[in-house]
Design an enzyme around this catalytic site. Sequence first.
Site, PDB file in Angstrom:
ATOM      1  N   THR A  73       5.372   1.130   6.466  1.00 19.44           N
ATOM      2  CA  THR A  73       3.965   0.828   6.734  1.00 19.44           C
ATOM      3  C   THR A  73       3.420   1.819   7.761  1.00 19.44           C
ATOM      4  O   THR A  73       4.095   2.130   8.749  1.00 19.44           O
ATOM      5  CB  THR A  73       3.712  -0.604   7.251  1.00 19.44           C
TER       6      THR A  73
ATOM      7  N   GLY B 156       0.820  -1.216   0.000  1.00 20.21           N
ATOM      8  CA  GLY B 156       0.000   0.000   0.000  1.00 20.21           C
ATOM      9  C   GLY B 156       0.848   1.257   0.000  1.00 20.21           C
ATOM     10  O   GLY B 156       1.966   1.252   0.505  1.00 20.21           O
TER      11      GLY B 156
ATOM     12  N   ARG C 285      -4.174  -2.960  10.464  1.00 19.18           N
ATOM     13  CA  ARG C 285      -4.201  -4.382  10.117  1.00 19.18           C
ATOM     14  C   ARG C 285      -4.271  -5.246  11.374  1.00 19.18           C
ATOM     15  O   ARG C 285      -5.236  -5.136  12.105  1.00 19.18           O
ATOM     16  CB  ARG C 285      -2.992  -4.747   9.254  1.00 19.18           C
TER      17      ARG C 285
ATOM     18  N   ASP D   5       1.237   1.025   9.677  1.00 21.10           N
ATOM     19  CA  ASP D   5       0.825   0.190  10.815  1.00 21.10           C
ATOM     20  C   ASP D   5       1.898   0.123  11.911  1.00 21.10           C
ATOM     21  O   ASP D   5       1.599  -0.262  13.040  1.00 21.10           O
ATOM     22  CB  ASP D   5       0.510  -1.240  10.352  1.00 21.10           C
TER      23      ASP D   5
ATOM     24  N   ASP E  22       4.297  -1.951  12.399  1.00 19.90           N
ATOM     25  CA  ASP E  22       4.327  -3.282  13.016  1.00 19.90           C
ATOM     26  C   ASP E  22       5.492  -4.149  12.543  1.00 19.90           C
ATOM     27  O   ASP E  22       5.440  -5.367  12.659  1.00 19.90           O
ATOM     28  CB  ASP E  22       2.991  -4.008  12.751  1.00 19.90           C
TER      29      ASP E  22
ATOM     30  N   ASP F 265       6.112  -6.009   5.320  1.00 16.71           N
ATOM     31  CA  ASP F 265       6.532  -7.399   5.513  1.00 16.71           C
ATOM     32  C   ASP F 265       6.495  -8.224   4.217  1.00 16.71           C
ATOM     33  O   ASP F 265       7.447  -8.925   3.887  1.00 16.71           O
ATOM     34  CB  ASP F 265       5.643  -8.040   6.583  1.00 16.71           C
TER      35      ASP F 265
ATOM     36  N   ARG G 299      -1.506  -6.123  -3.996  1.00 17.16           N
ATOM     37  CA  ARG G 299      -1.511  -7.576  -4.197  1.00 17.16           C
ATOM     38  C   ARG G 299      -1.126  -7.857  -5.647  1.00 17.16           C
ATOM     39  O   ARG G 299      -1.071  -6.946  -6.457  1.00 17.16           O
ATOM     40  CB  ARG G 299      -2.922  -8.144  -3.969  1.00 17.16           C
TER      41      ARG G 299
HETATM   42  O1  F6P Z   1      -0.800  -1.918   5.814  1.00 11.20           O
HETATM   43  C1  F6P Z   1      -1.347  -0.664   5.598  1.00 11.20           C
HETATM   44  C2  F6P Z   1      -2.840  -0.734   5.499  1.00 11.20           C
HETATM   45  O2  F6P Z   1      -3.335   0.569   5.302  1.00 11.20           O
HETATM   46  C3  F6P Z   1      -3.526  -1.406   6.684  1.00 11.20           C
HETATM   47  O3  F6P Z   1      -3.609  -0.561   7.798  1.00 11.20           O
HETATM   48  C4  F6P Z   1      -4.829  -1.786   6.074  1.00 11.20           C
HETATM   49  O4  F6P Z   1      -5.389  -2.905   6.740  1.00 11.20           O
HETATM   50  C5  F6P Z   1      -4.449  -2.165   4.675  1.00 11.20           C
HETATM   51  O5  F6P Z   1      -3.225  -1.525   4.391  1.00 11.20           O
HETATM   52  C6  F6P Z   1      -5.473  -1.785   3.627  1.00 11.20           C
HETATM   53  O6  F6P Z   1      -5.037  -2.270   2.411  1.00 11.20           O
HETATM   54  P1  F6P Z   1      -5.735  -1.891   1.040  1.00 11.20           P
HETATM   55  O7  F6P Z   1      -5.291  -0.506   0.660  1.00 11.20           O
HETATM   56  O8  F6P Z   1      -5.221  -2.922   0.109  1.00 11.20           O
HETATM   57  O9  F6P Z   1      -7.209  -1.933   1.255  1.00 11.20           O
END
Ligand code: F6P
Length: 361
Positions: A141, A15, A187, A143, A145, A119, A79
């Site tokens: 990230t 992301g 997440r 997050d 984490d 990760d 992805r």
């Molecule tokens: O890892 C960053 C993040 O923003 C998370 O906090 C969240 O769960 C996820 O990515 C959302 O991913 P996407 O943009 O693919 O919906």
Amino acid sequence: MTSSIKGIGIANGGGDCPGLNAVIRGAVRAAILRHGWKVVGILDGFDGLIWPEKTIPLTVDRIAGILPRGGTILGSRSRGDPFHHTTDQGCAVTQEDFLTCRRTMEKLEIDALVVIGGDGTQTLARDLGRLGIPVVGVPKTIDNDLKATEVTFGFDTALHVATDAIDRLHTTAESHGRVMVIEVMGRDAGWIALHSGIAGGADVILIPEIPFTIENVCSRLRNRAATGKKFSIVVVAEGAKLPPADPFGNPFPTPRPGQVGILVGEAIRESLKQDVRTTVLGHIQRGGSPSPFDRILSTRFGVEAVELIARGEYGRMVCLRAGEIESVPIEDAVGEVRLVDPNGSMVRTAKAVGIIFGDEP
Ligand code: F6P
């Protein structure tokens, strides 16, 4: 040591995140101005490593003005990376991928790669490194984490956005005597919820690391009301694990992304028979200009990634430890996320100022 490097590639995966452009800028400027290397931007995650036409030259002029810009000038993919083969071990980089990447790198005249990502992306970087591609990593990230670094860039900006949102919700909560629920990202980790909840003066914080019940949450909200506090703020991490059932014994459904806060809000409304509003903050936390902290951390990370390459220290990821930029083997940095310690000092601080986590009333 004299480096034999002539050119490097920069790729980012996963992301987008505030500070990505600042890392790219830091790395490009250090590579060109300090080392005289050529720099190539790999577009759309790792796509440019497979299809050379999906690359751009990164010059000092090309990256001018990107420091304060959110997103990434390289494009990204959450992805569907080009190495997405199903093997017994799951997604993997195969020998065939490696040979394709090697050919592309030769064609583009790049000798090493800077890979910026969380990760999943660092795992692919590790795999490329294992197969023989000179690679260094930069952790990314919102997050926060990743276990190998104290902080990832993007977290501070997301925290500012979430805290500002809680401040804004406070005014409506107070004016209307409402319970306001806000769901924040993170997440599987509760860092954004924990930090923004403390910074925003939340009454309840629900995070994946601490099991909670709706009864405990409502009991706190009732107590607040009984002491004349007509409003409350509940911060819910998107990964918070719902209890098996609501206070009426109805099982909670398995939540889709962005649904946990809504389900918690509905359960509180049903229980308290009180006005409850829920806000799902979502991708607003990932957007916009990086904070000064993130711009500085990103610049330091980008510069150090280039220095790792200059020193031939491949297979390593830059990190922050006690305020200093260091590096760790990518191998040691992936595969396990850093979660909030339920008994750690941050949670203890929150509890000391009266915030509850729903594990007790
Ligand atoms: O890892 C960053 C993040 O923003 C998370 O906090 C969240 O769960 C996820 O990515 C959302 O991913 P996407 O943009 O693919 O919906």
